[in-house]
Scaffold this motif. Structure first.
Motif, PDB file in Angstrom:
ATOM      1  N   PRO A   1       0.803  -1.222   0.000  1.00 22.75           N
ATOM      2  CA  PRO A   1       0.000   0.000   0.000  1.00 22.75           C
ATOM      3  C   PRO A   1       0.836   1.272   0.000  1.00 22.75           C
ATOM      4  CG  PRO A   1       0.214  -0.789   2.236  1.00 22.75           C
ATOM      5  CD  PRO A   1       1.006  -1.739   1.371  1.00 22.75           C
ATOM      6  N   ILE A   2       2.136   1.167  -0.274  1.00 27.65           N
ATOM      7  CA  ILE A   2       3.020   2.336  -0.223  1.00 27.65           C
ATOM      8  C   ILE A   2       2.828   3.156  -1.501  1.00 27.65           C
ATOM      9  CG2 ILE A   2       5.415   3.108  -0.070  1.00 27.65           C
ATOM     10  CD1 ILE A   2       6.043   0.505   1.399  1.00 27.65           C
ATOM     11  N   PRO A   3       2.381   4.402  -1.394  1.00 24.03           N
ATOM     12  CA  PRO A   3       1.988   5.158  -2.586  1.00 24.03           C
ATOM     13  C   PRO A   3       3.148   5.841  -3.292  1.00 24.03           C
ATOM     14  CG  PRO A   3       1.564   6.485  -0.654  1.00 24.03           C
ATOM     15  CD  PRO A   3       2.076   5.149  -0.146  1.00 24.03           C
ATOM     16  N   TYR A   4       2.983   6.020  -4.575  1.00 28.59           N
ATOM     17  CA  TYR A   4       3.787   6.980  -5.324  1.00 28.59           C
ATOM     18  C   TYR A   4       3.260   8.363  -4.963  1.00 28.59           C
ATOM     19  CZ  TYR A   4       5.192   9.766  -9.426  1.00 28.59           C
ATOM     20  OH  TYR A   4       5.675  10.741 -10.260  1.00 28.59           O
ATOM     21  N   VAL A   5       4.168   9.293  -4.653  1.00 24.65           N
ATOM     22  CA  VAL A   5       3.768  10.630  -4.229  1.00 24.65           C
ATOM     23  C   VAL A   5       4.457  11.668  -5.105  1.00 24.65           C
ATOM     24  CG1 VAL A   5       3.696  12.312  -2.338  1.00 24.65           C
ATOM     25  CG2 VAL A   5       3.434   9.871  -1.844  1.00 24.65           C
ATOM     26  N   LYS A   6       3.677  12.627  -5.575  1.00 24.90           N
ATOM     27  CA  LYS A   6       4.228  13.741  -6.345  1.00 24.90           C
ATOM     28  C   LYS A   6       3.592  15.033  -5.858  1.00 24.90           C
ATOM     29  CE  LYS A   6       5.707  14.968 -10.977  1.00 24.90           C
ATOM     30  NZ  LYS A   6       5.955  14.407 -12.315  1.00 24.90           N
ATOM     31  N   GLN A   7       4.427  16.058  -5.706  1.00 25.04           N
ATOM     32  CA  GLN A   7       3.958  17.368  -5.244  1.00 25.04           C
ATOM     33  C   GLN A   7       4.452  18.433  -6.215  1.00 25.04           C
ATOM     34  OE1 GLN A   7       5.594  19.520  -1.564  1.00 25.04           O
ATOM     35  NE2 GLN A   7       3.631  18.755  -0.793  1.00 25.04           N
ATOM     36  N   VAL A   8       3.519  19.260  -6.696  1.00 30.18           N
ATOM     37  CA  VAL A   8       3.864  20.310  -7.644  1.00 30.18           C
ATOM     38  C   VAL A   8       3.235  21.618  -7.192  1.00 30.18           C
ATOM     39  CG1 VAL A   8       4.066  18.715  -9.595  1.00 30.18           C
ATOM     40  CG2 VAL A   8       1.874  19.844  -9.139  1.00 30.18           C
ATOM     41  N   LYS A   9       3.806  22.709  -7.688  1.00 29.16           N
ATOM     42  CA  LYS A   9       3.256  24.038  -7.418  1.00 29.16           C
ATOM     43  C   LYS A   9       2.879  24.678  -8.752  1.00 29.16           C
ATOM     44  CE  LYS A   9       4.135  28.399  -5.000  1.00 29.16           C
ATOM     45  NZ  LYS A   9       5.108  29.164  -4.184  1.00 29.16           N
ATOM     46  N   LEU A  10       1.632  25.060  -8.856  1.00 32.20           N
ATOM     47  CA  LEU A  10       1.158  25.685 -10.087  1.00 32.20           C
ATOM     48  C   LEU A  10       1.534  27.163 -10.124  1.00 32.20           C
ATOM     49  CD1 LEU A  10      -2.477  24.245 -10.305  1.00 32.20           C
ATOM     50  CD2 LEU A  10      -0.320  23.177 -10.973  1.00 32.20           C
ATOM     51  N   SER A  11       1.593  27.708 -11.308  1.00 32.92           N
ATOM     52  CA  SER A  11       1.767  29.145 -11.449  1.00 32.92           C
ATOM     53  C   SER A  11       0.440  29.822 -11.127  1.00 32.92           C
ATOM     54  CB  SER A  11       2.190  29.494 -12.879  1.00 32.92           C
ATOM     55  OG  SER A  11       1.079  29.306 -13.761  1.00 32.92           O
ATOM     56  N   ASN A  12       0.445  31.151 -11.066  1.00 35.31           N
ATOM     57  CA  ASN A  12      -0.803  31.859 -10.753  1.00 35.31           C
ATOM     58  C   ASN A  12      -1.787  31.854 -11.926  1.00 35.31           C
ATOM     59  OD1 ASN A  12       0.461  33.648 -12.452  1.00 35.31           O
ATOM     60  ND2 ASN A  12       0.758  35.245 -10.915  1.00 35.31           N
ATOM     61  N   VAL A  13      -1.440  31.167 -13.001  1.00 38.12           N
ATOM     62  CA  VAL A  13      -2.396  30.931 -14.086  1.00 38.12           C
ATOM     63  C   VAL A  13      -3.342  29.794 -13.705  1.00 38.12           C
ATOM     64  CG1 VAL A  13      -2.613  30.202 -16.495  1.00 38.12           C
ATOM     65  CG2 VAL A  13      -0.834  31.821 -15.838  1.00 38.12           C
ATOM     66  N   GLY A  14      -2.863  28.880 -12.853  1.00 32.82           N
ATOM     67  CA  GLY A  14      -3.685  27.771 -12.395  1.00 32.82           C
ATOM     68  C   GLY A  14      -3.632  26.568 -13.309  1.00 32.82           C
ATOM     69  N   GLY A  15      -4.613  25.686 -13.171  1.00 26.23           N
ATOM     70  CA  GLY A  15      -4.651  24.477 -13.978  1.00 26.23           C
ATOM     71  C   GLY A  15      -5.874  23.645 -13.645  1.00 26.23           C
ATOM     72  N   ARG A  16      -6.038  22.550 -14.376  1.00 25.95           N
ATOM     73  CA  ARG A  16      -7.177  21.649 -14.176  1.00 25.95           C
ATOM     74  C   ARG A  16      -6.668  20.253 -13.860  1.00 25.95           C
ATOM     75  NH1 ARG A  16     -12.212  21.330 -18.236  1.00 25.95           N
ATOM     76  NH2 ARG A  16     -12.978  22.813 -16.658  1.00 25.95           N
ATOM     77  N   LEU A  17      -7.223  19.649 -12.797  1.00 24.19           N
ATOM     78  CA  LEU A  17      -6.930  18.267 -12.444  1.00 24.19           C
ATOM     79  C   LEU A  17      -8.083  17.383 -12.916  1.00 24.19           C
ATOM     80  CD1 LEU A  17      -5.751  18.746  -8.736  1.00 24.19           C
ATOM     81  CD2 LEU A  17      -4.286  18.539 -10.762  1.00 24.19           C
ATOM     82  N   ILE A  18      -7.749  16.250 -13.506  1.00 26.52           N
ATOM     83  CA  ILE A  18      -8.736  15.235 -13.847  1.00 26.52           C
ATOM     84  C   ILE A  18      -8.330  13.965 -13.110  1.00 26.52           C
ATOM     85  CG2 ILE A  18      -9.825  13.878 -15.665  1.00 26.52           C
ATOM     86  CD1 ILE A  18      -9.269  16.134 -17.605  1.00 26.52           C
ATOM     87  N   ILE A  19      -9.159  13.552 -12.163  1.00 27.90           N
ATOM     88  CA  ILE A  19      -8.898  12.375 -11.330  1.00 27.90           C
ATOM     89  C   ILE A  19      -9.959  11.346 -11.683  1.00 27.90           C
ATOM     90  CG2 ILE A  19      -8.418  11.600  -8.981  1.00 27.90           C
ATOM     91  CD1 ILE A  19      -8.653  14.693  -8.235  1.00 27.90           C
TER      92      ILE A  19
END
Length: 498
Positions: free
Chosen positions: A263-281
């Motif tokens: 159950p050990i997850p892959y982890v990724k952390q990012v910081k968006l610019s002030n333009v933003g973005g869209r996540l699709i989960i």
């Protein structure tokens, strides 16, 4: 005598000071988060979580963050339901207390690992003690065991302790300001669609068919990977792990499979610019029908709720309803749309080459401003190792500093005890500041108090790092140490073959 600097680190941080520090650190205005979800059910095993009112500091609205998750169950829905109800609490319970926002974000990847492992451990314990085999579970187990017997070309009866034998994928997303942290096991996926049409995957699919590294890890840990063999020697279907016949190498639950399915997850952390973005989960009902680029392209220009519906609609149009199909769309946008998206450079190849850049600690502020100005995503953290010792190694944060003079030394117990560390500074402590705990130190996974003779270093017996010492934390309780050994193939899993 401890230095003045050490004493300052150990002082309690007043709530008012912590809130002031929090507000000062938020120099860039927080984005607006809009979201929507759509689903079509076939087996009733997909579940999701959307929670936008979480707070790092209770009562402080400026510390609010959001959580989104997709949980795609298999062999029943028990694991997906249990994970939805408990994973967030376990992750937050593993976070140190008294941290500012930046320190909290730095500690988050480790807490996610602890939370995933604790959720898996508690679900399996719950199943062993209280679960019952439903008819559907019995049918699924019998089918997989028959497949295993056919594969080996002879019958091997397998006895499994009665309990909850379902499993689930988990794609767990935390949005805090412009920072997005994603932890995942299984083949549910999270993608990021940013300015200029650049689509990035924030997860890794843990499918044995496609992931060579995971196949090698499972085999090295004692599992067997292969396709189903039928009479005559022909092999059919995707690669599976035996016993159990699971196509995934990581999941939560799955008691009928060896513990090398971790159950050990892959982890990724990012910081968006002030333009933003869209996540699709989304669950694999989407990704088996659409590639990441197609999913992102199909819903551009639509608000989040309509976008989620459109992605599901497009997946059903392409493949039909062959599996549970669930999609969450999260838009992270400038507040009140006050900041217009910048025009992307003409040479898109350079933009893609710079899409993910490692943060330089020496010039992080200057780099952040430059990246934000041109709409580039800054990568803060990425780790996918399945070795628990590597994932739980201490993270140095300003609020948690322990010097040698803080540690009691005795000959009859472990060399070092966390006796002088305030309870609210212990990693994983769920105690409030000022409340005493019974133990001297805590298990890094389940956060239970440990007596001096009970704690076992996560590094004990480990060979992955020559610098690790068995008396150095973090520590594990006996149960979590046994689970760690089983996941690494150092002892047999809980499945008995008779």
């Amino acid at each position: 005598m401890a230095s003045g600097e050490g004493r300052r680190h150990r002082n309690l941080v007043p709530l008012a000071a912590l809130i002031n520090r929090e507000m000062r650190s938020e120099k860039m205005e927080k984005p607006t988060v809009r979201y929507g979800c759509a689903a079509q059910s076939r087996k009733g095993e997909d579940y999701f979580l959307m929670k936008t009112d979480c707070q790092r500091i209770p009562g402080n609205s400026s510390s609010t963050f959001s959580v989104f998750a997709i949980l795609d169950g298999h062999n029943g829905n028990a694991a997906a339901i249990f994970t939805r109800e408990n994973l967030l609490n376990h992750v937050l319970g593993a976070m140190p207390r008294g941290l500012g926002r930046e320190e909290w974000l730095q500690a988050l990847p480790r807490a996610l690992v602890a939370g995933f492992v604790k959720t898996d451990k508690e679900f399996q314990s719950r199943g062993t003690e209280f679960g019952e085999l439903t008819f559907s579970s019995f049918f699924f187990l019998s089918f997989n065991h028959i497949c295993y017997a056919l594969k080996l070309m002879h019958y091997i009866p397998i006895l499994i302790t009665s309990g909850e034998t379902s499993g689930t994928t988990a794609t767990f997303v935390i949005v805090d300001g412009w920072t997005v942290t994603v932890a995942s096991v299984g083949d549910s996926r999270c993608i990021l669609d940013t300015q200029g049409g650049a689509v990035s995957t924030l997860t890794v699919d843990h499918r044995l068919e496609e992931n060579v590294e995971e196949r090698e890890r499972v085999t090295a840990s004692g599992g067997e990977v292969g396709r189903l063999s039928i009479v005559g020697g022909a092999e059919i279907g995707p690669l599976r792990c035996w016993p159990g016949g699971l196509c995934l190498s990581r999941s939560i639950g799955d008691m009928d499979v060896g513990e090398f399915i971790v159950p050990i997850p892959y982890v990724k952390q990012v910081k968006l610019s002030n333009v933003g973005g869209r996540l699709i989960i989304a669950s694999d009902g989407i990704w088996d029908a659409l590639c990441s680029e197609m999913a992102a392209k199909s819903c551009r220009g639509l608000p989040a709720e309509l976008a989620a519906r459109q992605v599901v609609k497009e997946a059903l149009r392409t493949r039909g309803l062959k599996d549970d199909t669930t999609c969450i769309v999260v838009d992270i946008i400038p507040p009140d749309n006050s900041i217009q998206p910048s025009t992307p450079p003409k040479k898109q190849n350079k933009l893609r080459a710079l899409l993910f850049r490692k943060r330089s600690r020496d010039s992080v502020n200057k780099l952040s401003k430059k990246l934000s100005a041109i709409g580039i995503v800054e990568e803060l953290f990425e780790e996918g190792s399945a070795m628990l010792a590597e994932r739980l190694c201490p993270m140095l944060v300003a609020s948690v500093v322990v010097t040698l003079e803080d540690l009691a030394i005795a000959d009859c117990i472990l060399p070092f005890q966390w006796a002088s560390v305030p309870p609210h500074h212990r990693l994983g402590s769920e105690e409030c500041p000022g409340q005493p705990t019974s133990g001297l130190f805590m298990c890094a996974v389940c956060q239970v108090d440990l007596a001096p003779s009970e704690g076992i270093s996560v590094h004990a017996g480990s060979i992955f790092s020559t610098s690790s010492k068995p008396w150095q934390g973090p520590f594990l309780c006996a149960d979590c140490r046994n689970k760690k050994d089983a996941m690494e193939g150092k002892r047999p899993s809980g499945i008995k073959v008779v």
